[in-house]
Motif scaffolding. Structure first.
Motif, PDB file in Angstrom:
ATOM      1  N   TYR A   1      -5.068 -12.565  -7.520  1.00  0.00           N
ATOM      2  CA  TYR A   1      -3.731 -12.422  -6.942  1.00  0.00           C
ATOM      3  C   TYR A   1      -2.943 -11.285  -7.591  1.00  0.00           C
ATOM      4  O   TYR A   1      -2.153 -10.613  -6.912  1.00  0.00           O
TER       5      TYR A   1
ATOM      6  N   ASP B   1      -4.371  -8.285  -5.913  1.00  0.00           N
ATOM      7  CA  ASP B   1      -3.939  -8.310  -4.517  1.00  0.00           C
ATOM      8  C   ASP B   1      -2.517  -7.764  -4.414  1.00  0.00           C
ATOM      9  O   ASP B   1      -2.225  -6.931  -3.540  1.00  0.00           O
ATOM     10  N   ALA B   2      -1.640  -8.212  -5.291  1.00  0.00           N
ATOM     11  CA  ALA B   2      -0.252  -7.734  -5.282  1.00  0.00           C
ATOM     12  C   ALA B   2      -0.182  -6.234  -5.564  1.00  0.00           C
ATOM     13  O   ALA B   2       0.500  -5.485  -4.857  1.00  0.00           O
ATOM     14  N   LYS B   3      -0.910  -5.795  -6.595  1.00  0.00           N
ATOM     15  CA  LYS B   3      -0.887  -4.381  -6.958  1.00  0.00           C
ATOM     16  C   LYS B   3      -1.385  -3.513  -5.805  1.00  0.00           C
ATOM     17  O   LYS B   3      -0.754  -2.518  -5.438  1.00  0.00           O
TER      18      LYS B   3
ATOM     19  N   SER C   1      -1.592  -4.274  -2.629  1.00  0.00           N
ATOM     20  CA  SER C   1      -0.678  -4.382  -1.489  1.00  0.00           C
ATOM     21  C   SER C   1       0.522  -3.462  -1.674  1.00  0.00           C
ATOM     22  O   SER C   1       0.934  -2.769  -0.739  1.00  0.00           O
ATOM     23  N   LEU C   2       1.073  -3.447  -2.882  1.00  0.00           N
ATOM     24  CA  LEU C   2       2.205  -2.558  -3.170  1.00  0.00           C
ATOM     25  C   LEU C   2       1.812  -1.087  -3.065  1.00  0.00           C
ATOM     26  O   LEU C   2       2.659  -0.239  -2.773  1.00  0.00           O
ATOM     27  N   ASP C   3       0.536  -0.800  -3.288  1.00  0.00           N
ATOM     28  CA  ASP C   3       0.030   0.576  -3.166  1.00  0.00           C
ATOM     29  C   ASP C   3      -0.304   0.940  -1.719  1.00  0.00           C
ATOM     30  O   ASP C   3      -0.828   2.023  -1.454  1.00  0.00           O
TER      31      ASP C   3
ATOM     32  N   HIS D   1      -2.302  -0.946   0.550  1.00  0.00           N
ATOM     33  CA  HIS D   1      -3.557  -1.463   1.100  1.00  0.00           C
ATOM     34  C   HIS D   1      -3.281  -2.673   1.994  1.00  0.00           C
ATOM     35  O   HIS D   1      -2.422  -3.498   1.687  1.00  0.00           O
ATOM     36  N   TYR D   2      -4.023  -2.765   3.084  1.00  0.00           N
ATOM     37  CA  TYR D   2      -3.977  -3.926   3.976  1.00  0.00           C
ATOM     38  C   TYR D   2      -5.245  -4.728   3.721  1.00  0.00           C
ATOM     39  O   TYR D   2      -6.342  -4.302   4.066  1.00  0.00           O
ATOM     40  N   LEU D   3      -5.074  -5.883   3.086  1.00  0.00           N
ATOM     41  CA  LEU D   3      -6.204  -6.635   2.545  1.00  0.00           C
ATOM     42  C   LEU D   3      -6.438  -7.953   3.278  1.00  0.00           C
ATOM     43  O   LEU D   3      -5.492  -8.607   3.709  1.00  0.00           O
TER      44      LEU D   3
ATOM     45  N   TYR E   1      -8.073 -16.229   0.060  1.00  0.00           N
ATOM     46  CA  TYR E   1      -6.753 -16.721   0.458  1.00  0.00           C
ATOM     47  C   TYR E   1      -6.843 -18.162   0.954  1.00  0.00           C
ATOM     48  O   TYR E   1      -5.835 -18.849   1.040  1.00  0.00           O
TER      49      TYR E   1
END
Length: 107
Positions: free
Chosen positions: A25, A28-30, A32-34, A36-38, A43
């Motif tokens: 997670y 995932d957060a890092k 996403s903030l950059d 990326h669509y993950l 999940y």
């Protein structure tokens, strides 16, 4: 670009599973903030706990392949155990077979 985020999950020690998910997670957060669509079957870990859904590769394998078939890249988090995980190694093998690019991240 849709990217599949992979990391090991299964382990007999619940503390190891918890730490793996914490690391998952955080990345995932890092990512996403950059921008990326993950997507990831990880999940679904919490959902699975509420419906007696198995946490085995045999159960999740086809689900993972269906997701991967729609992705542009596989991102592998090299969390301890990634290289022996049935799921992660299966996902890597699928991507190699189908020409899906793979990126590895040292964590």
């Amino acid at each position: 670009m849709i990217e599949y985020l992979a990391a090991p999950y299964g382990h007999p020690d619940p503390n190891v599973r918890e730490q793996r998910m914490r690391t998952f997670y955080q990345w995932d957060a890092k990512l996403s903030l950059d921008g990326h669509y993950l997507v990831s079957p990880l999940y679904k870990v919490e959902t699975a706990k509420h419906g007696d859904v198995p946490d085995t590769w045999a159960y999740w394998e086809q689900y993972c392949y269906e997701l991967l078939a729609r992705c542009d890249r596989l991102i592998v988090l090299k969390i301890d155990g990634w290289d022996t995980s049935k799921g992660v190694t299966g996902e890597i093998e699928y991507c190699r077979k189908h020409g899906i690019p793979i990126t590895y991240i040292d964590v």
